[in-house]
Motif scaffolding. Sequence first.
Motif, mmCIF file in Angstrom:
data_model
loop_
_atom_site.group_PDB
_atom_site.id
_atom_site.type_symbol
_atom_site.label_atom_id
_atom_site.label_comp_id
_atom_site.label_asym_id
_atom_site.label_seq_id
_atom_site.Cartn_x
_atom_site.Cartn_y
_atom_site.Cartn_z
ATOM 1 N N LYS A 1 9.427 -2.116 -1.359
ATOM 2 C CA LYS A 1 9.506 -1.645 -2.593
ATOM 3 C C LYS A 1 8.852 -0.119 -2.540
ATOM 4 O O LYS A 1 7.816 0.088 -1.910
ATOM 5 N N VAL A 2 9.826 0.785 -3.020
ATOM 6 C CA VAL A 2 9.291 2.182 -3.099
ATOM 7 C C VAL A 2 9.266 2.554 -4.507
ATOM 8 O O VAL A 2 10.009 2.304 -5.074
ATOM 9 N N THR A 3 8.096 3.356 -4.815
ATOM 10 C CA THR A 3 7.906 3.766 -6.245
ATOM 11 C C THR A 3 7.556 5.239 -6.319
ATOM 12 O O THR A 3 6.711 5.575 -5.794
ATOM 13 N N VAL A 4 8.326 5.965 -7.289
ATOM 14 C CA VAL A 4 8.535 7.347 -7.538
ATOM 15 C C VAL A 4 8.338 7.720 -8.725
ATOM 16 O O VAL A 4 8.615 6.755 -9.647
ATOM 17 N N THR B 1 4.617 -3.414 0.803
ATOM 18 C CA THR B 1 5.300 -4.789 1.020
ATOM 19 C C THR B 1 4.384 -5.684 0.815
ATOM 20 O O THR B 1 3.147 -5.497 -0.022
ATOM 21 N N GLU B 2 4.438 -6.939 1.054
ATOM 22 C CA GLU B 2 3.616 -8.035 0.620
ATOM 23 C C GLU B 2 2.188 -7.849 1.252
ATOM 24 O O GLU B 2 1.375 -8.500 0.780
ATOM 25 N N ASN C 1 7.419 -5.625 11.086
ATOM 26 C CA ASN C 1 8.140 -7.068 10.470
ATOM 27 C C ASN C 1 6.837 -7.811 10.128
ATOM 28 O O ASN C 1 7.171 -8.646 9.355
ATOM 29 N N GLN C 2 5.596 -7.467 10.684
ATOM 30 C CA GLN C 2 4.557 -8.194 9.947
ATOM 31 C C GLN C 2 4.248 -7.550 8.444
ATOM 32 O O GLN C 2 3.258 -8.209 7.884
ATOM 33 N N GLY C 3 4.897 -6.486 8.078
ATOM 34 C CA GLY C 3 4.723 -6.113 6.725
ATOM 35 C C GLY C 3 3.595 -5.102 6.653
ATOM 36 O O GLY C 3 3.172 -4.317 5.651
#
Length: 296
Positions: free
Chosen positions: A156-159, A185-186, A202-204
């Motif tokens: 997720k990206v938040t701005v 990420t998680e 891939n590991q977050g």
Amino acid sequence: MSNWIQKYNQGTPSKAQNLEEQDDFDLFMEMSEFDQPVDVDAAWNKLHTQLVPKRSVTPWLLRIAAVLVVLFGLGYAVTQNIDTKAPATLSEVISSDQLQEVVLPDGSVITLAKNSQIRYEETSFPEKRAVNLKGEAYFEVTKGNVPFIITSASGKVTVLGTSFNLNTRRGLQLLVTSGTVRVETEQDKRMVYKGQQASATNQGSIRVATAPNMNHLGWKTGQFKFENEPLDQVLPLLERYYQVKISTNKSIRQCRITAEFDETPLENVVDIISTILNAKSHISGDNIKFSGKGCN
């Protein structure tokens, strides 16, 4: 009636008097059981009481009925309000083989790369600014008090108000051109600033580094600046922007080039690369081939 009683008390009638008199007397005695005085007023009062409902019960029944009507009306109104409320309008934009620009209700502009997709609830803007992205897009987010959130399968990206490029085809790759972006990420969360790029594994976990150039925006701007970069990293960027397939032999692919292109026509790009590599080129439709001895 007294004559009957006197006659009866005189003794049992003989057979000669006829059995008919006995029958008449028995009938009289049966009827005499009902021969009682009747109080007409009392009987009427009793009947009237049974027919007319008690006044003490009626107001309670009316009150209960009124409450039920009110409750039913409120329930109906609420149901109607829910049912008639305008449903959320889910908008979906898919680009195929062309770039596509989307202007959101808050004024933000999204440029979709080819074969990309966004989804958003049009009626939620600007109270809720949320977009789901599949593929790649360049965002120019209008500043606002409500966060602008982009979700994808990788994170997720938040701005609040900034511009950046986001690619979700293979994990998550972010390039910020202005402002600040928060990536989540998680497993990890990082802040990315102007001139930085970030990628999620891939590991977050998220890696942030200084962007050496803006070449990853070339698919949108057509501007490239290569400084001694391996050809095998240059060609994919050019293939994507010009929508062609470029092939070389192994020796040429190991070469490095330094060049700048700014929406340069494809034929000129091919000529410049051929000169730098001292190679031959051949264009056939959407296929381009370089051949030569290489850089050594």
